[in-house]
Design a protein around this motif. Sequence first.
Motif, PDB file in Angstrom:
ATOM      1  N   THR A  79       0.860  -1.178   0.000  1.00  0.00           N
ATOM      2  CA  THR A  79       0.000   0.000   0.000  1.00  0.00           C
ATOM      3  C   THR A  79       0.901   1.234   0.000  1.00  0.00           C
ATOM      4  O   THR A  79       2.118   1.115   0.182  1.00  0.00           O
ATOM      5  CB  THR A  79      -0.907   0.030   1.245  1.00  0.00           C
ATOM      6  OG1 THR A  79      -0.086   0.258   2.412  1.00  0.00           O
ATOM      7  CG2 THR A  79      -1.674  -1.282   1.410  1.00  0.00           C
ATOM      8  N   PRO A  80       0.332   2.425  -0.194  1.00  0.00           N
ATOM      9  CA  PRO A  80       1.170   3.635  -0.140  1.00  0.00           C
ATOM     10  C   PRO A  80       1.947   3.769   1.161  1.00  0.00           C
ATOM     11  O   PRO A  80       3.014   4.386   1.188  1.00  0.00           O
ATOM     12  CB  PRO A  80       0.143   4.769  -0.304  1.00  0.00           C
ATOM     13  CG  PRO A  80      -0.957   4.155  -1.110  1.00  0.00           C
ATOM     14  CD  PRO A  80      -1.052   2.741  -0.618  1.00  0.00           C
ATOM     15  N   LYS A  81       1.432   3.186   2.248  1.00  0.00           N
ATOM     16  CA  LYS A  81       2.101   3.285   3.539  1.00  0.00           C
ATOM     17  C   LYS A  81       2.844   2.015   3.922  1.00  0.00           C
ATOM     18  O   LYS A  81       3.438   1.954   5.004  1.00  0.00           O
ATOM     19  CB  LYS A  81       1.075   3.630   4.623  1.00  0.00           C
ATOM     20  CG  LYS A  81       0.449   5.017   4.460  1.00  0.00           C
ATOM     21  CD  LYS A  81      -0.485   5.327   5.623  1.00  0.00           C
ATOM     22  CE  LYS A  81      -1.074   6.728   5.486  1.00  0.00           C
ATOM     23  NZ  LYS A  81      -1.982   7.050   6.617  1.00  0.00           N
ATOM     24  N   ASN A  82       2.810   1.016   3.077  1.00  0.00           N
ATOM     25  CA  ASN A  82       3.492  -0.243   3.412  1.00  0.00           C
ATOM     26  C   ASN A  82       4.362  -0.717   2.263  1.00  0.00           C
ATOM     27  O   ASN A  82       3.929  -1.488   1.401  1.00  0.00           O
ATOM     28  CB  ASN A  82       2.480  -1.334   3.786  1.00  0.00           C
ATOM     29  CG  ASN A  82       3.174  -2.637   4.205  1.00  0.00           C
ATOM     30  OD1 ASN A  82       4.319  -2.626   4.651  1.00  0.00           O
ATOM     31  ND2 ASN A  82       2.487  -3.748   4.038  1.00  0.00           N
TER      32      ASN A  82
END
Length: 508
Positions: free
Chosen positions: A302-305
């Motif tokens: 994801t964008p944060k992972n």
Amino acid sequence: MKRFFYITVLLLSVFNTVSVAQDQKWNKHYYMMNAGDTRELPAGNYSSSDEKVAVIKNSRIQAIAGGDCIIHADADSGRAEFAHVTVDWPVQNPVLPYSWKMYIPDNEAHVFNGRLHVYGSLDASGTYCSPYIVPVMTGDLKRWSSDGLAFSSFDEGNVFKGKNLWGSDVHYYKGKYLLYGAYEWNGEGRETNFYVVESDSPTGPFRNFRWVTGSKTKKNIDGITPKILVEKDETRYIVWAPTLQPVKDNYLMLAKLSSDDVIDEESMTNIGKLKDFYEGPSIRKRGNIYYLVYNENCGAITPKNHTPKRLSYATSENITGPYVYRGIILTIENMAGNTNIQGSIEQFKGEWYVFYHRAMNGVWNKRSLCVEKIEFDANGLIIPLVPTSSGVSEGLNTAFPVWFNTAVYGSNYRFTDEGEYGNTLISGAAEIGFRYIAFTGREKQLTLHGSGLENIVYVKVVANGKTIGEGTDAKAISLKKVSKGKAELMLFITTSGDVRLETFRFKQ
């Protein structure tokens, strides 16, 4: 305009000066030796910078005692650095001597002429990778060497001089060695085009630069980490991950090579998206099974992972698939520091090994070569591993200092890049674990080395879950009832302030 011209010329001059300096750094030999070993050199006049470490006799290096020295080639034009020699470096992970400052990630291992060669990128530019490819090789997985620079984007014929080279792979085909890799973005988009260069030696120099193109479109092939598999009938396959779409949607492509620099586009096959696939495919065949090793994200991307810390694999009985996800080979997600993982598996002298990188001193762009032996179960599946401090040895040799940056698990400590070769910072209470130590059973004392030792309040030494020593004096911790053999070692250290630990040593 004239001012712009002068600034441009100045910047190019500085840029070229830096590149020349880097070329000189890598364009020499690196040798690991044991005390008493000798190594032949090409005929010539040589001298050693430290004869306590190694001496020169009749164009031959003779290793004397532990340490580092530079071998100079003496000529009428002056003294040039020919080789960096390291004597009695312990067998451990990471495998290369810290004094070399040679950080080789994205490891791809192959056996040529009875020796194992590891190719990859070279972290040397302040970011991931660099304009340089510097292979290392070994005859026993314990003593490594390098013949220096194999290929550089500064070499003649390269279009984007000085651009970083991402990943590399080499195979032997019809009398020559072929090195493949990908250029970083060319500034005109996000294309990372594949190139190929060739040599008559597995260590280079590799020349005759060409882009890899499609058989029909004649366009450059775009992607990341192209890797090659040569079948027994000499059919060559190339596997890679496209990069135009977001990483979370990345999948794998496979095709035949119709020639060294042409991909047969009619054979191009989308072999699918593996579980949490990030990048770095590497393919091997063992018996009738194809093993596709890759970099797996820790959970959905994801964008944060973006946490590609797992080296995983899938298998198939057909090179084009379908591939079945088989799990994690090993992970660095529980290690101090923050970087990715990538690697390959290879058979050497009848045994199989996994080659991977982890961060030196926790620094994200100092990714360093590590090696572990692997085993297969009755179904041909790889038995999962844990990262070790000792690598291919049974355990770290207690006759040598143990570096804290070989620690592989624990809590409440962090690696730093401070000091000559880095250290481990503790402030409070920490647990620092090492796999494995090869105890002789004669160890009587443990001493810590570093700075801030006066801030140490208490130390407990535990081997295989059993306390073998404790005390408050970091320079003299008595050990008792040390059992001979391989052991996991955990140090419990409590401090009243900052302590930076470099090594610990055993006394018998």
